[in-house]
Write a protein that holds these residues in place. Sequence first.
Motif, PDB file in Angstrom:
ATOM      1  N   ILE A  38       0.854  -1.201   0.000  1.00  0.00           N
ATOM      2  CA  ILE A  38       0.000   0.000   0.000  1.00  0.00           C
ATOM      3  C   ILE A  38       0.888   1.249   0.000  1.00  0.00           C
ATOM      4  N   ILE A  39       1.923   1.221   0.825  1.00  0.00           N
ATOM      5  CA  ILE A  39       2.838   2.383   0.864  1.00  0.00           C
ATOM      6  C   ILE A  39       3.539   2.528  -0.483  1.00  0.00           C
ATOM      7  N   LEU A  40       4.007   1.411  -1.012  1.00  0.00           N
ATOM      8  CA  LEU A  40       4.794   1.469  -2.261  1.00  0.00           C
ATOM      9  C   LEU A  40       3.975   2.002  -3.440  1.00  0.00           C
ATOM     10  N   LYS A  41       2.649   1.814  -3.363  1.00  0.00           N
ATOM     11  CA  LYS A  41       1.767   2.288  -4.438  1.00  0.00           C
ATOM     12  C   LYS A  41       1.931   3.791  -4.672  1.00  0.00           C
ATOM     13  N   SER A  42       2.217   4.515  -3.574  1.00  0.00           N
ATOM     14  CA  SER A  42       2.308   5.970  -3.718  1.00  0.00           C
ATOM     15  C   SER A  42       3.683   6.412  -4.249  1.00  0.00           C
ATOM     16  N   TYR A  43       4.575   5.451  -4.450  1.00  0.00           N
ATOM     17  CA  TYR A  43       5.889   5.798  -5.004  1.00  0.00           C
ATOM     18  C   TYR A  43       5.951   5.350  -6.466  1.00  0.00           C
ATOM     19  N   ASN A  44       6.519   6.193  -7.270  1.00  0.00           N
ATOM     20  CA  ASN A  44       6.670   5.832  -8.663  1.00  0.00           C
ATOM     21  C   ASN A  44       7.964   5.023  -8.794  1.00  0.00           C
ATOM     22  N   PHE A  45       7.899   3.759  -8.307  1.00  0.00           N
ATOM     23  CA  PHE A  45       9.132   2.997  -8.175  1.00  0.00           C
ATOM     24  C   PHE A  45       8.890   1.558  -8.634  1.00  0.00           C
ATOM     25  N   ARG A  46       9.658   1.123  -9.604  1.00  0.00           N
ATOM     26  CA  ARG A  46       9.477  -0.246 -10.127  1.00  0.00           C
ATOM     27  C   ARG A  46      10.292  -1.227  -9.291  1.00  0.00           C
ATOM     28  N   PHE A  47       9.707  -2.386  -9.037  1.00  0.00           N
ATOM     29  CA  PHE A  47      10.447  -3.373  -8.230  1.00  0.00           C
ATOM     30  C   PHE A  47      10.027  -4.795  -8.584  1.00  0.00           C
ATOM     31  N   ASP A  48      10.881  -5.723  -8.188  1.00  0.00           N
ATOM     32  CA  ASP A  48      10.610  -7.130  -8.442  1.00  0.00           C
ATOM     33  C   ASP A  48      10.720  -7.880  -7.109  1.00  0.00           C
ATOM     34  N   LEU A  49       9.578  -8.109  -6.496  1.00  0.00           N
ATOM     35  CA  LEU A  49       9.546  -8.729  -5.173  1.00  0.00           C
ATOM     36  C   LEU A  49      10.010 -10.182  -5.212  1.00  0.00           C
ATOM     37  N   GLU A  50       9.611 -10.870  -6.285  1.00  0.00           N
ATOM     38  CA  GLU A  50       9.923 -12.309  -6.363  1.00  0.00           C
ATOM     39  C   GLU A  50      11.417 -12.575  -6.329  1.00  0.00           C
ATOM     40  N   GLU A  51      12.151 -11.605  -6.898  1.00  0.00           N
ATOM     41  CA  GLU A  51      13.611 -11.738  -6.929  1.00  0.00           C
ATOM     42  C   GLU A  51      14.167 -11.999  -5.512  1.00  0.00           C
ATOM     43  N   TYR A  52      13.608 -11.326  -4.517  1.00  0.00           N
ATOM     44  CA  TYR A  52      14.092 -11.479  -3.139  1.00  0.00           C
ATOM     45  C   TYR A  52      13.371 -12.590  -2.375  1.00  0.00           C
ATOM     46  N   GLU A  53      12.092 -12.777  -2.700  1.00  0.00           N
ATOM     47  CA  GLU A  53      11.264 -13.623  -1.830  1.00  0.00           C
ATOM     48  C   GLU A  53      11.731 -15.073  -1.722  1.00  0.00           C
ATOM     49  N   LYS A  54      12.179 -15.623  -2.868  1.00  0.00           N
ATOM     50  CA  LYS A  54      12.555 -17.041  -2.863  1.00  0.00           C
ATOM     51  C   LYS A  54      13.692 -17.291  -1.849  1.00  0.00           C
ATOM     52  N   GLY A  55      14.758 -16.514  -1.999  1.00  0.00           N
ATOM     53  CA  GLY A  55      15.918 -16.672  -1.097  1.00  0.00           C
ATOM     54  C   GLY A  55      15.541 -16.360   0.344  1.00  0.00           C
ATOM     55  N   TRP A  56      14.597 -15.441   0.508  1.00  0.00           N
ATOM     56  CA  TRP A  56      14.171 -15.044   1.850  1.00  0.00           C
ATOM     57  C   TRP A  56      13.499 -16.212   2.564  1.00  0.00           C
ATOM     58  N   PHE A  57      12.579 -16.879   1.870  1.00  0.00           N
ATOM     59  CA  PHE A  57      11.885 -18.003   2.511  1.00  0.00           C
ATOM     60  C   PHE A  57      12.831 -19.189   2.736  1.00  0.00           C
ATOM     61  N   GLU A  58      13.793 -19.359   1.833  1.00  0.00           N
ATOM     62  CA  GLU A  58      14.798 -20.414   2.072  1.00  0.00           C
ATOM     63  C   GLU A  58      15.597 -20.074   3.340  1.00  0.00           C
ATOM     64  N   GLY A  59      15.848 -18.772   3.507  1.00  0.00           N
ATOM     65  CA  GLY A  59      16.562 -18.313   4.701  1.00  0.00           C
ATOM     66  C   GLY A  59      15.755 -18.556   5.966  1.00  0.00           C
ATOM     67  N   ILE A  60      14.432 -18.380   5.866  1.00  0.00           N
ATOM     68  CA  ILE A  60      13.560 -18.648   7.034  1.00  0.00           C
ATOM     69  C   ILE A  60      13.703 -20.119   7.429  1.00  0.00           C
ATOM     70  N   ASP A  61      13.711 -21.002   6.408  1.00  0.00           N
ATOM     71  CA  ASP A  61      13.872 -22.435   6.704  1.00  0.00           C
ATOM     72  C   ASP A  61      15.208 -22.684   7.410  1.00  0.00           C
ATOM     73  N   MET A  62      16.246 -21.982   6.953  1.00  0.00           N
ATOM     74  CA  MET A  62      17.548 -22.203   7.598  1.00  0.00           C
ATOM     75  C   MET A  62      17.565 -21.651   9.032  1.00  0.00           C
ATOM     76  N   LEU A  63      16.938 -20.476   9.208  1.00  0.00           N
ATOM     77  CA  LEU A  63      16.883 -19.900  10.571  1.00  0.00           C
ATOM     78  C   LEU A  63      16.252 -20.881  11.554  1.00  0.00           C
ATOM     79  N   ARG A  64      15.250 -21.626  11.080  1.00  0.00           N
ATOM     80  CA  ARG A  64      14.547 -22.576  11.962  1.00  0.00           C
ATOM     81  C   ARG A  64      15.461 -23.706  12.426  1.00  0.00           C
TER      82      ARG A  64
END
Length: 436
Positions: free
Chosen positions: A184-210
């Motif tokens: 919702i916050i990002l909607k007000s910024y004229n900023f292009r991004f690719d969330l998926e690029e980070y998300e995969k490694g992030w969730f793998e990291g969550i598995d490792m943290l566990r």
Amino acid sequence: MYLVDRFCISDNIYNMNIDILLGLQWGDEGKGKIVDVLSPGYDIIARFQGGPNAGHSLEFNNVKHVLHLIPSGIFHPEKLNIIGNGVVIDPGVFKKEIEGLGTSVQELSTRLIISSRANLILPSHRILDAAYEFQKGTTKIGSTLKGIGPAYTDKVSRNGLRVGDILKKNFKDLYTSHLKNHLIILKSYNFRFDLEEYEKGWFEGIDMLREFPISDTEYLVNKLAGKGSKVLAEGAQGTMLDVDFGTYPYVTSSNTISAGACTGLGISPKLIGEIFGIFKAYCTRVGSGPFPTELEDETGDSLRNIGREFGSTTGRARRCGWLDLPALKYSIMINGVTKLFMTKADVMSGFRSIKICKSYLVDGVASEEIPFNAEASIEPVYVELPGWEADISGMREFDKLPEALKSFIKFIEKETGVPVTMVSVGPDREETIFRK
Ligand code: GDP
Ligand code: IMO
Ligand code: MG
């Protein structure tokens, strides 16, 4: 209970078993190297603030290691390392760092513990960091873009996700609702991004943290310190980047100072023994913001090239300048430094003369104080001391150091009133001189 027994050196109850090592300038003072050098004298090494914006380098056996989230005691297998509640953790970065250590998770998880209260950096925090910087245009902070500011913002506004949350059954739902708010916050910024690029490694990291022990480390640190274990609290960034006392707004988002060790580990000031303040024989800064002694000339280029002043986290060229005494004295005051450690003395070899900023002209008025206003015009007033020629990187005894270097150190001690008890003469563990 097992941990308390394993990392407890004696049954004696000491009062002040926790020492702190922290940076007195704008970061990159050599904290990682010195924490590694000091680790044999401690049972526990604990990071208390910052996150993957930190880059702590250490060298031994001709190999350089750079740590971001993991405490710099990790190369001493018999020591316990703690990532405290004051740290913000990006699981993706954590996973890469663990893999880079070349040691099994099973083994590491017997000596690396993570606070359940440490806040998580979400992939969307990194994107928000970039969007905020993009929006600032020419006034940008020069952030490492690791999501630090947005993650601490969510922590303080009570919207954060914490490491302990990853053990909850509904963690994925919690993540999704946090992400929704960020989008919702990002909607007000004229900023292009690719969330998926980070998300995969992030969730793998969550598995490792566990796979690591996640616990209320404030109990552990207090229990162990109370039973006689020695703790070294490792700071990140430097005092001039502290969110309260640094050159605001050109700072990081945590308390990098000695008080930050208390809030970032859950310990009382009564338990603090030594406060080691580390500084370079000159100054560097990465990113934007005031830097009174900056040298935008050949001398600055020499310091950068000889000192290999390029960021450990971002690779950016560090701005270089002469030692700034008003800033050093300010940092010593804010932290209550008991001992000074000076690094990179070797980089200064070969300079015919060396300048030290003793005071400022702030908007034309003589002052020895750091001004509140980051926009103030600060002109350094220098004293000049003779330099030294000798290559000191092979020297191991303080008394054998060049007389000019000893006078330089004496001058700093006289001005600050704090003894310089360690001089680092190279990046390797061995290139360290402790004063008897
Ligand atoms: P930290 O963030 O405070 O841990 O410092 P960094 O690791 O980011 O930056 C310090 C840099 O200087 C690293 O590349 C270290 O290997 C290097 N270093 C540390 N101490 C010395 C020293 O005494 N002399 C030289 N030449 N390099 C050093
Ligand atoms: P270590 O622990 C040097 C600087 C950034 C930027 C500002 C804010 O290796 O000494 P942030 O990413 O926190 O939002 O950036 O702070 N900065 C550092 N500079 N060393 C560091 O850590 C730093 N961590 C952040 O360059 O100017
Ligand atoms: Mg660094």
